[in-house]
Design a protein around this motif. Structure first.
Motif, PDB file in Angstrom:
ATOM      1  N   ALA A  11      30.200 -21.045  32.079  1.00  0.00           N
ATOM      2  CA  ALA A  11      30.686 -22.425  32.132  1.00  0.00           C
ATOM      3  C   ALA A  11      32.012 -22.534  32.881  1.00  0.00           C
ATOM      4  CB  ALA A  11      30.824 -22.986  30.723  1.00  0.00           C
ATOM      5  N   GLU A  12      32.739 -21.425  32.986  1.00  0.00           N
ATOM      6  CA  GLU A  12      34.025 -21.435  33.694  1.00  0.00           C
ATOM      7  C   GLU A  12      33.846 -21.637  35.201  1.00  0.00           C
ATOM      8  OE1 GLU A  12      36.202 -17.911  32.723  1.00  0.00           O
ATOM      9  OE2 GLU A  12      36.000 -18.207  30.545  1.00  0.00           O
ATOM     10  N   PHE A  13      32.650 -21.407  35.710  1.00  0.00           N
ATOM     11  CA  PHE A  13      32.380 -21.563  37.137  1.00  0.00           C
ATOM     12  C   PHE A  13      32.151 -23.021  37.536  1.00  0.00           C
ATOM     13  CE2 PHE A  13      31.743 -17.112  36.575  1.00  0.00           C
ATOM     14  CZ  PHE A  13      31.867 -16.510  37.815  1.00  0.00           C
ATOM     15  N   ILE A  14      32.061 -23.895  36.559  1.00  0.00           N
ATOM     16  CA  ILE A  14      31.739 -25.296  36.831  1.00  0.00           C
ATOM     17  C   ILE A  14      33.018 -26.113  36.970  1.00  0.00           C
ATOM     18  CG2 ILE A  14      30.493 -27.326  36.034  1.00  0.00           C
ATOM     19  CD1 ILE A  14      28.813 -24.793  36.822  1.00  0.00           C
ATOM     20  N   GLU A  15      33.085 -26.868  38.068  1.00  0.00           N
ATOM     21  CA  GLU A  15      34.256 -27.685  38.370  1.00  0.00           C
ATOM     22  C   GLU A  15      33.898 -29.157  38.407  1.00  0.00           C
ATOM     23  OE1 GLU A  15      35.670 -26.234  42.100  1.00  0.00           O
ATOM     24  OE2 GLU A  15      36.089 -24.203  41.347  1.00  0.00           O
ATOM     25  N   ASN A  16      34.937 -29.976  38.322  1.00  0.00           N
ATOM     26  CA  ASN A  16      34.771 -31.427  38.318  1.00  0.00           C
ATOM     27  C   ASN A  16      33.998 -31.894  39.555  1.00  0.00           C
ATOM     28  OD1 ASN A  16      35.480 -33.529  36.494  1.00  0.00           O
ATOM     29  ND2 ASN A  16      36.856 -34.383  38.023  1.00  0.00           N
ATOM     30  N   GLY A  17      33.045 -32.790  39.350  1.00  0.00           N
ATOM     31  CA  GLY A  17      32.308 -33.378  40.448  1.00  0.00           C
ATOM     32  C   GLY A  17      31.077 -32.619  40.876  1.00  0.00           C
ATOM     33  N   LEU A  44      29.561 -26.589  28.260  1.00  0.00           N
ATOM     34  CA  LEU A  44      29.757 -27.655  29.241  1.00  0.00           C
ATOM     35  C   LEU A  44      29.863 -29.017  28.555  1.00  0.00           C
ATOM     36  CD1 LEU A  44      27.315 -26.597  32.104  1.00  0.00           C
ATOM     37  CD2 LEU A  44      29.823 -26.555  32.142  1.00  0.00           C
ATOM     38  N   ALA A  45      29.047 -29.235  27.550  1.00  0.00           N
ATOM     39  CA  ALA A  45      29.101 -30.496  26.809  1.00  0.00           C
ATOM     40  C   ALA A  45      30.458 -30.650  26.113  1.00  0.00           C
ATOM     41  CB  ALA A  45      27.967 -30.558  25.794  1.00  0.00           C
ATOM     42  N   GLU A  46      30.975 -29.543  25.618  1.00  0.00           N
ATOM     43  CA  GLU A  46      32.306 -29.566  24.987  1.00  0.00           C
ATOM     44  C   GLU A  46      33.381 -29.924  26.004  1.00  0.00           C
ATOM     45  OE1 GLU A  46      35.275 -26.115  23.598  1.00  0.00           O
ATOM     46  OE2 GLU A  46      33.409 -26.168  22.416  1.00  0.00           O
ATOM     47  N   ARG A  47      33.287 -29.366  27.205  1.00  0.00           N
ATOM     48  CA  ARG A  47      34.264 -29.670  28.254  1.00  0.00           C
ATOM     49  C   ARG A  47      34.164 -31.133  28.700  1.00  0.00           C
ATOM     50  NH1 ARG A  47      34.058 -25.660  33.127  1.00  0.00           N
ATOM     51  NH2 ARG A  47      35.728 -27.078  33.752  1.00  0.00           N
ATOM     52  N   VAL A  48      32.954 -31.653  28.759  1.00  0.00           N
ATOM     53  CA  VAL A  48      32.761 -33.061  29.105  1.00  0.00           C
ATOM     54  C   VAL A  48      33.407 -33.954  28.048  1.00  0.00           C
ATOM     55  CG1 VAL A  48      31.033 -34.895  29.298  1.00  0.00           C
ATOM     56  CG2 VAL A  48      30.682 -32.716  30.471  1.00  0.00           C
ATOM     57  N   ASP A  94      37.562 -32.474  27.668  1.00  0.00           N
ATOM     58  CA  ASP A  94      38.421 -32.368  28.851  1.00  0.00           C
ATOM     59  C   ASP A  94      38.119 -33.410  29.918  1.00  0.00           C
ATOM     60  OD1 ASP A  94      39.368 -30.088  27.546  1.00  0.00           O
ATOM     61  OD2 ASP A  94      37.961 -28.769  28.599  1.00  0.00           O
ATOM     62  N   GLY A  95      37.093 -34.224  29.685  1.00  0.00           N
ATOM     63  CA  GLY A  95      36.756 -35.242  30.669  1.00  0.00           C
ATOM     64  C   GLY A  95      36.078 -34.693  31.916  1.00  0.00           C
ATOM     65  N   LEU A  96      35.473 -33.498  31.815  1.00  0.00           N
ATOM     66  CA  LEU A  96      34.751 -32.925  32.945  1.00  0.00           C
ATOM     67  C   LEU A  96      33.636 -33.878  33.380  1.00  0.00           C
ATOM     68  CD1 LEU A  96      34.170 -30.340  34.746  1.00  0.00           C
ATOM     69  CD2 LEU A  96      32.507 -29.706  32.982  1.00  0.00           C
ATOM     70  N   LYS A  97      33.580 -34.139  34.689  1.00  0.00           N
ATOM     71  CA  LYS A  97      32.551 -35.040  35.217  1.00  0.00           C
ATOM     72  C   LYS A  97      31.560 -34.235  36.052  1.00  0.00           C
ATOM     73  CE  LYS A  97      35.535 -39.123  35.260  1.00  0.00           C
ATOM     74  NZ  LYS A  97      34.948 -39.618  34.004  1.00  0.00           N
ATOM     75  N   ILE A  98      30.336 -34.141  35.564  1.00  0.00           N
ATOM     76  CA  ILE A  98      29.295 -33.401  36.275  1.00  0.00           C
ATOM     77  C   ILE A  98      27.983 -34.159  36.182  1.00  0.00           C
ATOM     78  CG2 ILE A  98      30.295 -31.092  35.999  1.00  0.00           C
ATOM     79  CD1 ILE A  98      28.461 -30.669  33.586  1.00  0.00           C
ATOM     80  N   LEU A 119      25.196 -35.062  28.012  1.00  0.00           N
ATOM     81  CA  LEU A 119      25.224 -34.728  29.432  1.00  0.00           C
ATOM     82  C   LEU A 119      24.325 -35.691  30.210  1.00  0.00           C
ATOM     83  CD1 LEU A 119      24.947 -30.823  29.275  1.00  0.00           C
ATOM     84  CD2 LEU A 119      27.005 -32.190  29.638  1.00  0.00           C
ATOM     85  N   GLU A 120      24.726 -35.985  31.441  1.00  0.00           N
ATOM     86  CA  GLU A 120      23.914 -36.832  32.311  1.00  0.00           C
ATOM     87  C   GLU A 120      22.883 -35.971  33.027  1.00  0.00           C
ATOM     88  OE1 GLU A 120      25.774 -40.583  34.218  1.00  0.00           O
ATOM     89  OE2 GLU A 120      27.295 -39.030  34.402  1.00  0.00           O
ATOM     90  N   ILE A 121      21.619 -36.242  32.793  1.00  0.00           N
ATOM     91  CA  ILE A 121      20.536 -35.452  33.381  1.00  0.00           C
ATOM     92  C   ILE A 121      19.848 -36.274  34.473  1.00  0.00           C
ATOM     93  CG2 ILE A 121      18.441 -34.141  32.947  1.00  0.00           C
ATOM     94  CD1 ILE A 121      20.792 -33.005  31.434  1.00  0.00           C
TER      95      ILE A 121
END
Length: 225
Positions: free
Chosen positions: A12-18, A36-40, A43-47, A65-67
């Protein structure tokens, strides 16, 4: 210590905003999805996410998560998935969860593919884990008989005494090979058979391997070990 969780969360650390992210199917990538769901959430991660199975879609949507459909994205930045077996060349067997076709399509559309595994999935040669072959139901008995006559030790996959159906509506015949000496040659041979949709042999598709063990996660880059 949960080595699957260690590997899954590291990815999950490899995933960046956008980013547009491919979400695999299985018990290890489950922890990636949770992280990833926790980061969203925190932390407001947008993916944007593309799922490889109905099971992953259900989990992702439950977690907020948005699928998106694969057809609705131009490409995928990173796909994170598990594997049933991986050799030293980062080739593997996948499909134990029955999602091999969609997993391969998502990987093909990805700029980078990361596999998350624990140490037990590393092998010198592929084949100990049964090789899934996805086939059209129309001719599955003929294909099964051909595999039997060829000495491939086929087993039609069933769940609760009913034939297992993939999300694409196909059947899976698992080949109990023991060892596959030439995976490239064998892959071409199988995929050339009419009625075979695809096989669970993933060759030259993976860029990063994350292996969870008792001491933490080891990140390996292809050709840079």
């Amino acid at each position: 210590m949960n080595t699957k969780k260690i590997a899954g969360e590291k990815a999950a650390e490899f995933i960046e905003n956008g980013m547009t992210v491919g979400l695999g199917t299985g018990s290890t990538v489950y922890y990636t999805i949770m992280k990833l769901a926790e980061r969203v959430r925190k932390d407001g991660l947008k993916i944007r996410c593309v799922s490889t199975s109905s099971k992953t879609t259900k989990l992702g949507e439950q977690l907020g998560l948005e699928i998106f459909s694969l057809n609705d994205v131009d490409y995928i930045d990173v796909t994170i998935d598990g594997a049933d077996e991986v050799d030293k060349n980062f080739n593997g067997i996948k499909g134990g969860g029955g999602a091999l076709l969609y997993e391969k399509l998502v990987a093909f559309a990805s700029k980078k593919v990361i596999w998350v595994i624990d140490n037990s999935k590393k092998v010198n040669k592929l084949g100990k884990f049964p090789l899934p072959v996805e086939v059209v139901p129309y001719a599955y008995t003929h294909l099964f008989n051909f595999f039997m006559e060829s000495g491939f030790n086929p087993v039609l996959r069933e769940i609760d005494e009913e034939i297992f159906k993939t999300d694409g509506g196909h059947y899976i015949i698992d080949l109990h090979m023991g060892v596959i000496d030439n995976p490239y040659e064998f892959s071409l041979k199988l995929k050339d058979i009419p009625g075979v949709v695809d096989i669970g042999m993933f060759l030259d598709m993976t860029d990063v391997l994350i292996v969870g063990n008792e001491d933490g996660a080891i990140v390996k880059l292809k050709n840079k070990e």
